[in-house]
Scaffold this active site. Structure first.
Site, PDB file in Angstrom:
ATOM      1  N   MET A   1       0.847  -1.190   0.000  1.00 33.25           N
ATOM      2  CA  MET A   1       0.000   0.000   0.000  1.00 33.25           C
ATOM      3  C   MET A   1       0.879   1.235   0.000  1.00 33.25           C
ATOM      4  SD  MET A   1      -3.103   0.519  -0.343  1.00 33.25           S
ATOM      5  CE  MET A   1      -3.419  -1.231  -0.125  1.00 33.25           C
ATOM      6  N   CYS A   2       0.382   2.287  -0.605  1.00 38.73           N
ATOM      7  CA  CYS A   2       1.195   3.481  -0.784  1.00 38.73           C
ATOM      8  C   CYS A   2       0.418   4.721  -0.358  1.00 38.73           C
ATOM      9  CB  CYS A   2       1.624   3.636  -2.243  1.00 38.73           C
ATOM     10  SG  CYS A   2       2.352   2.151  -2.942  1.00 38.73           S
ATOM     11  N   GLY A   3       1.186   5.783  -0.135  1.00 37.16           N
ATOM     12  CA  GLY A   3       0.605   7.102   0.058  1.00 37.16           C
ATOM     13  C   GLY A   3       0.979   7.959  -1.129  1.00 37.16           C
ATOM     14  N   ARG A  28       1.599   5.363   5.523  1.00 33.85           N
ATOM     15  CA  ARG A  28       1.034   4.387   4.590  1.00 33.85           C
ATOM     16  C   ARG A  28       2.138   3.667   3.809  1.00 33.85           C
ATOM     17  NH1 ARG A  28      -4.339   4.685   2.894  1.00 33.85           N
ATOM     18  NH2 ARG A  28      -3.728   3.930   0.822  1.00 33.85           N
ATOM     19  N   ASN A  75      -0.913   3.147  -6.590  1.00 36.67           N
ATOM     20  CA  ASN A  75      -1.201   2.564  -5.281  1.00 36.67           C
ATOM     21  C   ASN A  75      -2.114   1.374  -5.535  1.00 36.67           C
ATOM     22  OD1 ASN A  75      -1.708   1.995  -2.638  1.00 36.67           O
ATOM     23  ND2 ASN A  75      -2.953   3.791  -2.237  1.00 36.67           N
TER      24      ASN A  75
END
Length: 542
Positions: A1-3, A28, A75
């Site tokens: 998961m990414c921001g 994140r 993401n």
């Protein structure tokens, strides 16, 4: 998961909103982060990406800028592709997508080929066009604020950033940066089984399933006239046998890919280890119990599976963390142990004192929940934040899960008829109205549940995976008539009729006791909610 974060601001100033949500974006994606800034006509464009490593040999830094100057913020979690792609194991999803688009690939074709949750921001340098979108089910958070001279797009916001809204999960949006104003052009999804009626300025109104099996009168079936039939009889009955087998097959495939596509190292180790890689948000109910049992088939035999159970201090009894879900999870754990006796199950008892709840809600959780703001958002958001943090006690010792991936049972109620109000709808208005309610609930899940849950759970640097919302599983279940999913009326009580098909699947898998558990909402099972409050009212605690 990414921001991920992107802004276009008229003039030379960089958007100051990034400073307000930078901390949440970094949490994140704690493994690697970077920024990129360019000038486009009269606008300063700023891109920021923070990565949680889940696929590929190593993390791929974002924003990912190719040799043509195109910028990708991705993401997502691709489990499979509907078309031939360069899917070398050495490449992450980010590079595969960037290479395809850089070589002239069509954005719409690419996104319709993805199986898996995602949100995407892509700037086409040559065309001076910005693409924005979420997957058709809306499993990954993405917010935006479209102004006259400013455009903000971000995974997570902050209450001080006014007028943020969920990006609708209904297609791809194209912004022409050469235009005099930011006005998104919608490219509606064509590969889903949904129709759409959407206006940019209004609340979403969409999703009318095109496939619905018509049966003249389900009430005529002998299956439902015989109140002596129990789960043991029903699981092999011709009315259910095939559907039960198919449900188990689709759900097992969903769990398998979400369990096996994961780094061999946990969050605290650099190399392959025998610590827990998978944690399950575990109430002890049927949804999470089935996920735990199926996950155990694919998690390596020497690795534990962490079960995260949250309970809040009772205001009237300081120091008391007993709750209905805590009792249920202990019982369900014994059934899991009997079915998987060699598996190490780590039950993490997460007890939340009232003082800590108030502090974390004010400092952190209310910003993650935003732009949602109801009492229900508050209670569910707080429950999920503390549960996904994974900090509690296991076997009497302090323990924090090192898992990179969280499993959640979200979607099971909307798809398989788990809400108690369905019983009243069926009783007073019949099956056609219940079908409409199913469709309406599934239509609202991206804006009502999924974005919020993704923002809250991923704040701890873990990836939230939702096996009940796998594309193939969703298509199978939504192809069934309501009475093939549940039977919330006589002769069955709510611990049988609600989510009947899922209960039969649990029974067939050996979860005999779990199969008859009564549905209990998380906010009440964990004792955070006050039953005297209306969940739809605006919360004064956020």
């Amino acid at each position: 998961m990414c921001g991920i974060f992107c802004s276009f601001v008229k003039g030379s100033a960089v958007c100051n909103e990034i400073s307000k949500c930078r901390s949440s974006l970094q949490k994140r994606g704690p493994d690697v982060g970077s920024t990129h800034q360019i000038v486009v006509n009269d606008y300063t464009a700023f891109f920021s990406g923070n990565i949680l490593w889940i696929q590929g040999e190593r993390p791929t830094c974002q924003p990912y800028v190719d040799h043509k100057g195109n910028v990708l913020l991705w993401n997502g979690d691709v489990y499979s592709w509907n078309q031939t792609m360069n899917t070398s194991i050495k490449h992450s999803d980010t590079k595969i997508i960037s290479d395809f688009l850089c070589d002239g690939g069509n954005m719409e074709l690419l996104m319709t080929s993805v199986h898996g949750p995602y949100s995407i921001i892509y700037y086409d340098y040559e065309q001076q066009v910005l693409w924005v979108g979420r997957d058709p089910i809306g499993r990954i958070s993405l917010l935006w604020n479209i102004g006259a001279d400013k455009l903000i797009i971000t995974s997570v916001g902050h209450k001080s950033i006014a007028d943020l809204e969920e990006v609708p999960a209904i297609g791809l949006f194209r912004f022409d940066i050469n235009s005099c104003k930011f006005e998104p052009q919608l490219f509606q999804w064509s590969h889903t089984r949904f129709d759409c009626n959407y206006k940019i300025s209004n609340e979403l109104q969409y999703f009318k399933p095109s496939c619905f099996r018509q049966v003249t009168n389900p009430e005529e079936s002998i299956l439902y006239k015989n109140d002596q039939l129990n789960l043991c009889d029903l699981v092999s009955h011709k009315e259910f046998c095939t559907n039960v087998s198919n449900l188990i097959q689709f759900l097992t495939k969903s769990v398998k890919k979400r369990t096996t596509i994961i780094p061999k190292a946990c969050k605290i180790c650099e190399f392959k280890c025998d610590h827990a890689k998978i944690a399950i948000l575990f109430s002890g109910g049927i949804d999470s119990a089935i996920l735990a049992l199926l996950a155990s088939k694919y998690v390596e035999s020497d690795e534990p599976i962490d079960l995260l159970n949250v309970s809040f201090e009772r205001p009237e009894n300081s120091g008391n963390f007993e709750s209905p879900d805590r009792q249920t999870c202990l019982t369900t754990l014994e059934e899991l142990k009997s079915l998987c006796p060699t598996r190490q199950w780590n039950l993490i008892k997460i007890d939340v004192p009232t003082a800590e709840l108030k502090q974390k809600r004010f400092n952190t959780i209310r910003h993650l929940i935003y732009p949602l703001q109801t009492i229900l958002d508050d209670s569910l958001g707080c429950s999920l934040w503390f549960a996904s943090r994974g900090l509690g006690h296991c076997n009497g010792k302090s323990y924090k899960t090192p898992a990179r991936v969280l499993f959640s049972g979200i979607g099971a109620d909307e798809l398989l008829g788990g809400y108690t109000r369905y019983r009243k709808i069926l009783e007073h208005h019949g099956w056609p109205s219940l079908k409409e309610e199913f469709d309406k609930d599934f239509a609202k899940i991206p804006s009502r549940n999924l974005g919020r849950d993704n923002r809250v759970c991923c704040d701890h640097g873990r990836q939230l995976r939702t096996p009940y919302l796998d594309e193939d599983f969703v298509e199978f279940v939504r192809g069934l008539a309501p009475w093939q999913r549940c039977w919330p009326r006589e002769p069955y009580p709510n611990n049988v009729g609600e989510k009947l098909l899922l209960r039969l699947a649990a029974f067939k898998l050996g979860l005999v006791n779990v199969a008859s558990l009564t549905k209990r909402a998380l906010q009440f099972g964990s004792r955070i909610a006050n039953k005297k409050e209306n969940g739809n009212d605006i919360s004064d605690r956020l």
